[in-house]
Design an enzyme around this catalytic site. Structure first.
Site, PDB file in Angstrom:
ATOM      1  CG  HIS A 122      -2.238  -0.677   0.932  1.00 19.05           C
ATOM      2  ND1 HIS A 122      -3.159  -0.190   0.038  1.00 19.05           N
ATOM      3  CD2 HIS A 122      -2.766  -1.825   1.413  1.00 19.05           C
ATOM      4  CE1 HIS A 122      -4.201  -0.993  -0.014  1.00 19.05           C
ATOM      5  NE2 HIS A 122      -3.987  -2.000   0.798  1.00 19.05           N
ATOM      6  CE1 TYR A 175      -8.585   4.807 -14.431  1.00 18.45           C
ATOM      7  CE2 TYR A 175      -7.139   5.802 -12.801  1.00 18.45           C
ATOM      8  CZ  TYR A 175      -7.814   4.697 -13.291  1.00 18.45           C
ATOM      9  OH  TYR A 175      -7.730   3.496 -12.644  1.00 18.45           O
ATOM     10  CD  GLU A 179      -0.467   4.465  12.029  1.00 18.88           C
ATOM     11  OE1 GLU A 179      -0.155   4.569  13.243  1.00 18.88           O
ATOM     12  OE2 GLU A 179      -0.679   3.371  11.473  1.00 18.88           O
TER      13      GLU A 179
END
Length: 417
Positions: free
Chosen positions: A114, A313, A390
């Site tokens: 990720h 896209y 985070e």
């Protein structure tokens, strides 16, 4: 004595404690993010990720539906009062990279990571669903949570649109909002802009066909290599001379291949690359001109040319009203110093563009630069060393929730007298 004709607006009481509520959910947000980060999946088929998200939403009063053609997940939260619907999106697929971060929760899947932060998007969106559930009495309408696979080149948003995500609440959503985390923006800072936000992303493949022969006698051949080399320069000239500088495009030749050894002139040469634009007008212009340039250069060298264009896209273009709404919400929820206009578009692409083609909405970046690191020096998204702070997550959770609360504002009762 009369008072001023205009009084300053008062802060919306609903947003006053939103960031604190998001911070209270931080352990849940982090736990979900780390679980998904440990077990990344790529493309449109993410069964483990889908199951993990579904488990995280299981105790909430949501209408949850899995996708049919992909492992997408759509969840609907009905407000206490009827009204329109709004969509919040988080993508959930990973990249083909071997992680090299040293994190205790690093990827356990070889060659998959990720690196773009989609694990954080999923976790923030799931916590936003939990936060909004606690505010359901304040919602006049429905919230559609779009958990999307296949953003990294697989057109996952288009699959979900085809399966009805925009109408999941029973009618077309009236607004849409998406977030993307970034290591190269100060942690906790929100950035967006009206109009073009990210570029279209088309690819091209050129095959130059000549006549091979011995390297000592090029006059007996039709050498495709000089033709291919000339195309590189001609394509750059085409960009600077055919496309307006005020409506920019970027074209990069990223691969050239020809030949097998030192004394053989090959029969063919190949070029590959990408071009990015910030408007559909420039996109159409480049798509029209690129084959002409390659074919003309090839003809000048006596070569035949085959050109294939691979659509990517569309341009990710924010509705100006919605982009300014997001910035205003950011100032109210996060503080003025944490909500700033994005200085310029990015030439990367996003398939949230498919949603924004159909629904007024906005896409924004949320900074998550690691503590003690200069944002300009941080390993970027798509790096196998990318680290996302985070502590930025509550800002994302709160912004998702604030956008829905603002869009589905329940009528306020007024007192007479």
């Amino acid at each position: 004595m009369t008072g001023p004709t205009e009084l300053p607006s008062l802060p919306d009481a609903r947003f006053a404690g939103l960031l604190a509520e998001a911070r209270a959910l931080q352990p849940t947000t982090v736990e979900l993010r780390r679980e998904i980060h440990r077990h990344p999946e790529r493309g449109l088929d993410l069964p483990r990720t889908q199951a993990t998200i579904r488990d995280a939403l299981d105790d909430l009063p949501l209408e949850v539906r899995p996708g049919k053609s992909t492992t997408s997940l759509t969840a609907v939260l009905r407000g206490a009062q009827p009204g329109p619907s709004v969509l919040l999106r988080g993508d959930m697929d990973a990249l083909p990279l071997q992680e090299d971060t040293g994190l205790e929760f690093a990827s356990l899947e070889p060659g998959t990571m990720h690196a773009c932060g989609h694990d954080t998007h999923v976790a923030m969106l799931a916590s936003a669903a939990r936060l909004l559930t606690a505010h359901v009495e304040e919602l006049a309408g429905s919230v559609v949570f779009m958990f999307q696979p296949g953003e990294e080149g697989f057109h996952g948003a288009r699959h979900m649109i085809h399966e009805g995500v925009l109408d999941a609440a029973g009618e077309r959503v009236q607004r849409a909002f998406g977030l993307h985390i970034s290591t190269n923006i100060a942690s906790g800072q929100l950035q967006t802009r009206p109009g073009p936000m990210m570029a279209s992303t088309d690819n091209f493949f050129v095959r130059v066909i000549g006549k091979g022969g011995h390297g000592s006698a090029p006059h007996h051949t039709i050498d495709p290599i000089p033709a291919a080399a000339a195309m590189v320069g001609a394509l750059q000239t085409m960009i600077t001379r055919r496309v307006s500088v005020f409506d920019p495009a970027v074209l990069s030749v990223t691969r050239i291949a020809a030949g097998t050894t030192t004394n053989i002139i090959p029969e063919t040469a190949e070029l590959e690359g990408t071009f990015r634009t910030l408007s559909e007008h420039s996109r159409a212009l480049v798509r029209e001109e690129l084959p002409k340039v390659c074919e003309a250069v090839g003809a000048a060298h006596g070569c035949r040319v085959q050109v294939d264009l691979e659509p990517g896209y569309p341009v990710t273009a924010n509705d100006p009203v919605e982009a300014n709404r997001v910035l205003a919400l950011g100032r109210e929820v996060l503080g003025a110093e944490h909500s700033v206009p994005m200085p310029a578009p990015l030439m990367g692409g996003e398939d949230f563009s498919y949603v924004l083609q159909r629904v007024p909405g906005a896409f924004a970046f949320l900074g998550a630069c690691p503590p003690g690191t200069d944002p300009d020096e941080a390993a970027p998204n798509h790096s196998n060393r990318a680290l996302h702070d985070e502590s930025a997550f509550p800002a994302g959770v709160a912004m998702y929730a604030a956008y829905a609360l603002d869009a589905l504002r329940a009528p306020r009762h007024t007192l007479a007298g």
